[in-house]
Design a protein around this motif. Structure first.
Motif, short mmCIF file in Angstrom:
data_model
loop_
_atom_site.label_atom_id
_atom_site.label_comp_id
_atom_site.label_asym_id
_atom_site.label_seq_id
_atom_site.Cartn_x
_atom_site.Cartn_y
_atom_site.Cartn_z
N THR A 36 0.86 -1.19 0.00
CA THR A 36 0.00 0.00 0.00
C THR A 36 0.89 1.23 0.00
OG1 THR A 36 -0.13 0.40 2.38
CG2 THR A 36 -1.65 -1.25 1.47
N TYR A 111 -7.97 5.02 -1.85
CA TYR A 111 -6.93 5.33 -0.87
C TYR A 111 -7.43 6.33 0.18
CZ TYR A 111 -3.12 3.03 -3.44
OH TYR A 111 -2.29 2.12 -4.04
N ARG A 114 -9.52 4.22 2.59
CA ARG A 114 -8.87 3.09 3.25
C ARG A 114 -7.65 3.48 4.08
NH1 ARG A 114 -8.90 -2.34 -0.43
NH2 ARG A 114 -11.16 -2.60 -0.46
N ARG A 169 -14.57 -1.55 -7.60
CA ARG A 169 -14.44 -0.72 -6.40
C ARG A 169 -15.52 0.34 -6.23
NH1 ARG A 169 -11.37 -3.75 -3.14
NH2 ARG A 169 -9.15 -3.78 -3.68
#
Length: 200
Positions: A36, A111, A114, A169
């Motif tokens: 990530t 992003y 999360r 997503r």
């Protein structure tokens, strides 16, 4: 060659779809990593100083990164014709940049949710990124359909992977609404074996 790989990445999927389309998927090892923006995989960072996917290690020469660099290299290596040499080249590159830009904004939205604490999440940022996605989709649905209806190239692959990522997503956003031509094109393209084999 070794491709640093995550099945959830639309940029990685773009490279793998291209390999399938060229019939060269067995020539490249897929090295799956978990990474990530806040916790980079050590092997990936060693291959790509930016620690971003995808990255393509070659037996000779520097490791390549950025999906557009990798797809152009592979197409040149295997003489795939996904980047035409005539006047359509610039249209192909611009169409590819449009698909990649949609991916950029769509990934940024993920992003934001999360990787930030809930109190830090910026809804205006998320909506601004979706605005970029929506403008790109509208352009595809109006200005780019004649090109999308032509011979398959790198631009087609980028757009298809971007739309697949939106389904993966951001399904609740319903990108197909008001974009019937683009939706119909994607329905056909997503049935290609290369797309079916790479569904995240």
């Amino acid at each position: 060659m070794k491709l640093y790989h995550s099945p959830a990445s639309p940029f990685v999927r773009k490279v793998v779809v291209l390999l399938h389309e060229l019939g060269k998927i067995d020539d490249v090892e897929l090295a799956t990593v978990t990474t990530t923006a806040l916790a980079s995989d050590a092997n990936l960072m060693a291959a790509n100083p930016l620690a971003r996917l995808p990255a393509l290690e070659r037996p000779e020469g520097v490791t390549l990164y950025d999906s557009r660099v990798i797809t152009a290299f592979l197409d040149d290596l295997y003489q795939g014709g996904m980047y035409p040499e005539d006047g359509r080249r610039w249209e192909t590159l611009t169409l590819e940049a449009t698909g990649d830009g949609i991916m950029d904004s769509a990934v940024s939205m993920v992003y934001e949710i999360r990787l930030r604490d809930p109190e830090q999440v910026s809804e205006p940022w998320i909506e601004a990124q979706w605005g970029k996605v929506a403008h790109g989709l509208d352009a595809l649905n109006t200005r780019w359909m004649s090109h999308l209806s032509g011979p398959v190239g790198a631009g087609h692959i980028s757009v298809a992977c971007a739309l697949g990522y939106l389904d993966f997503r951001h399904e609740a956003r319903d990108w197909r609404q008001g974009r019937a031509m683009l939706a119909a094109w994607y329905e056909g393209f997503s049935a290609r074996p290369s797309m079916v084999a790479t569904i995240p």
